[in-house]
Design an enzyme around this catalytic site. Structure first.
Site, PDB file in Angstrom:
ATOM      1  N   SER A  56     -11.066   2.354  11.964  1.00 16.52           N
ATOM      2  CA  SER A  56      -9.626   2.619  11.866  1.00 16.52           C
ATOM      3  C   SER A  56      -9.094   2.398  10.457  1.00 16.52           C
ATOM      4  O   SER A  56      -7.898   2.588  10.209  1.00 16.52           O
ATOM      5  CB  SER A  56      -8.862   1.715  12.841  1.00 16.52           C
ATOM      6  OG  SER A  56      -9.030   0.348  12.481  1.00 16.52           O
ATOM      7  N   TYR A  57      -9.943   1.987   9.517  1.00 18.88           N
ATOM      8  CA  TYR A  57      -9.474   1.683   8.161  1.00 18.88           C
ATOM      9  C   TYR A  57      -9.199   2.968   7.387  1.00 18.88           C
ATOM     10  O   TYR A  57     -10.088   3.786   7.173  1.00 18.88           O
ATOM     11  CB  TYR A  57     -10.498   0.829   7.422  1.00 18.88           C
ATOM     12  CG  TYR A  57     -10.520  -0.624   7.841  1.00 18.88           C
ATOM     13  CD1 TYR A  57      -9.665  -1.099   8.830  1.00 18.88           C
ATOM     14  CD2 TYR A  57     -11.387  -1.532   7.255  1.00 18.88           C
ATOM     15  CE1 TYR A  57      -9.679  -2.426   9.218  1.00 18.88           C
ATOM     16  CE2 TYR A  57     -11.407  -2.867   7.631  1.00 18.88           C
ATOM     17  CZ  TYR A  57     -10.557  -3.307   8.611  1.00 18.88           C
ATOM     18  OH  TYR A  57     -10.578  -4.620   8.990  1.00 18.88           O
ATOM     19  N   GLY A  58      -7.964   3.093   6.944  1.00 20.77           N
ATOM     20  CA  GLY A  58      -7.506   4.300   6.277  1.00 20.77           C
ATOM     21  C   GLY A  58      -6.307   4.835   7.039  1.00 20.77           C
ATOM     22  O   GLY A  58      -6.311   4.866   8.264  1.00 20.77           O
TER      23      GLY A  58
END
Length: 356
Positions: free
Chosen positions: A90-92
């Protein structure tokens, strides 16, 4: 007779030197014992790199023009002994979701093989992931973004027991199946409190799946994991406690003097007025130790038996963070910091997904 006399004089000098160095906080030769990361890997230094900011425009102001500096940051971290890099699917933000994984994969691809390098990606418990297979497919997606056939540690980003307990079964099943399919060397947890950790560890033990770590929000402004006994439990279960946000998004670093824009600025406004005694003690210890406030705050988490993961996008920041390694705060200093942390009237905002 002269030889024993010379030896006594030599050892007396050594004792005086050690006592003087301790009193003045002079650096002595200190060999880091390393930190276990799963069944076979070991990080030479008790520090990891978190990649939350790699791709996050909202909170960290990421821009793709920073990619070259990020790659140099990765190289500097590896050169300094860092072996654990944490990321998440989920990073971004927005269209950049998964960007951190892409960047990590690119860095690794362009490097010669590195012994004991450990990537860990966290799989988000999105509401549409309701089966074990959904989490297996999520991990396959992460592997594609990183251009890897397998990863060292596949992690649950959080437990769903606070809002939809049935999903927890899918999370654990998915991680176990991923290990059995050879997609990861070990599994990890994040935001699992004492009860959830015990139950998850028992599940994985029954399946023969090694549990490498449990990520917890832990810093001088977030001490609950120690108060609840979670740190002791991790040691008892042979699970490495990984401390995320060990600098409370920068509130414990020297940069707190300059209020950041956006949500982090709001955090500073909420926390820092009630933490003046704490930040004062951190600054005092830093001056006495000839360290930076960030290095003191990180060393405190290391002294508690944790592996802190810190965000960085420049080699200079990595070098500063690595200055937290190779030494330890004294018992008296840790106690003084503990008292100051307890006196803080406002703590860092707690992750809502942390379970009991």
């Amino acid at each position: 007779a002269k030889q024993p006399q010379k030896m006594r004089v030599f050892f007396a000098k050594v004792v005086v030197f050690l006592a003087t160095a301790r009193a003045l906080h002079l650096p002595l030769s200190f060999r880091e014992p390393g930190v276990k990361l799963g069944p076979t890997l070991r990080s030479p230094v008790p520090l990891g790199v978190g990649t939350w900011s790699w791709g996050n425009k909202l909170l960290w102001g990421y821009d793709e023009s920073q990619d070259a500096a990020i790659e140099e940051t990765w190289k500097a971290a590896v050169a300094g002994g860092v072996r654990f890099f944490d990321t998440g699917d989920s990073y971004g933000t927005g269209k950049l979701e998964g960007r951190a994984e892409v960047l990590l994969g690119r860095c690794r691809k362009r490097s010669a093989p590195i012994r004991d390098l450990a990537y860990g990606t966290k799989l988000a418990a999105y509401p549409w992931r309701l089966s074990g297979e959904a989490f297996v497919e999520a991990l396959r997606g992460s592997l594609r973004r990183m251009d890897l056939e397998k990863i060292e540690i596949a992690q649950a980003h959080w437990s769903a027991r606070n809002y939809f307990p049935p999903q927890d079964s899918a999370i654990l099943q998915g991680l176990a199946t991923s290990y059995e399919l050879g997609l990861c060397d070990a599994v990890g947890l994040s935001n699992f409190g004492p009860k959830a950790l015990v139950e998850a560890k028992a599940f994985f033990d029954d399946r023969g799946v090694p549990v490498a770590l449990d990520q917890i929000q832990f810093s001088l402004l977030s001490t609950r994991p120690e108060e609840t006994g979670l740190l002791d439990l991790c040691r008892d279960l042979d699970v490495t406690p990984v401390a995320y946000s060990p600098l409370a998004l920068g509130a414990l670093a020297a940069q707190r003097a300059q209020r950041p824009e956006g949500p982090r600025g709001f955090l500073f406004d909420q926390v820092l007025p009630g933490a003046k005694k704490l930040t004062g003690v951190v600054d005092d210890v830093a001056r006495e130790r000839r360290k930076t406030p960030a290095q003191v705050a990180l060393n405190w988490t290391i002294s508690k038996g944790c592996l802190p993961i810190v965000g960085a996008r420049t080699p200079a920041r990595i070098r500063e963070n690595l200055g937290a390694c190779g030494w330890r705060l004294s018992t008296a200093e840790v106690d003084e910091l503990d008292r100051a942390a307890k006196a803080a009237t406002k703590k860092a905002t707690q992750n809502i997904f942390m379970t009991s």
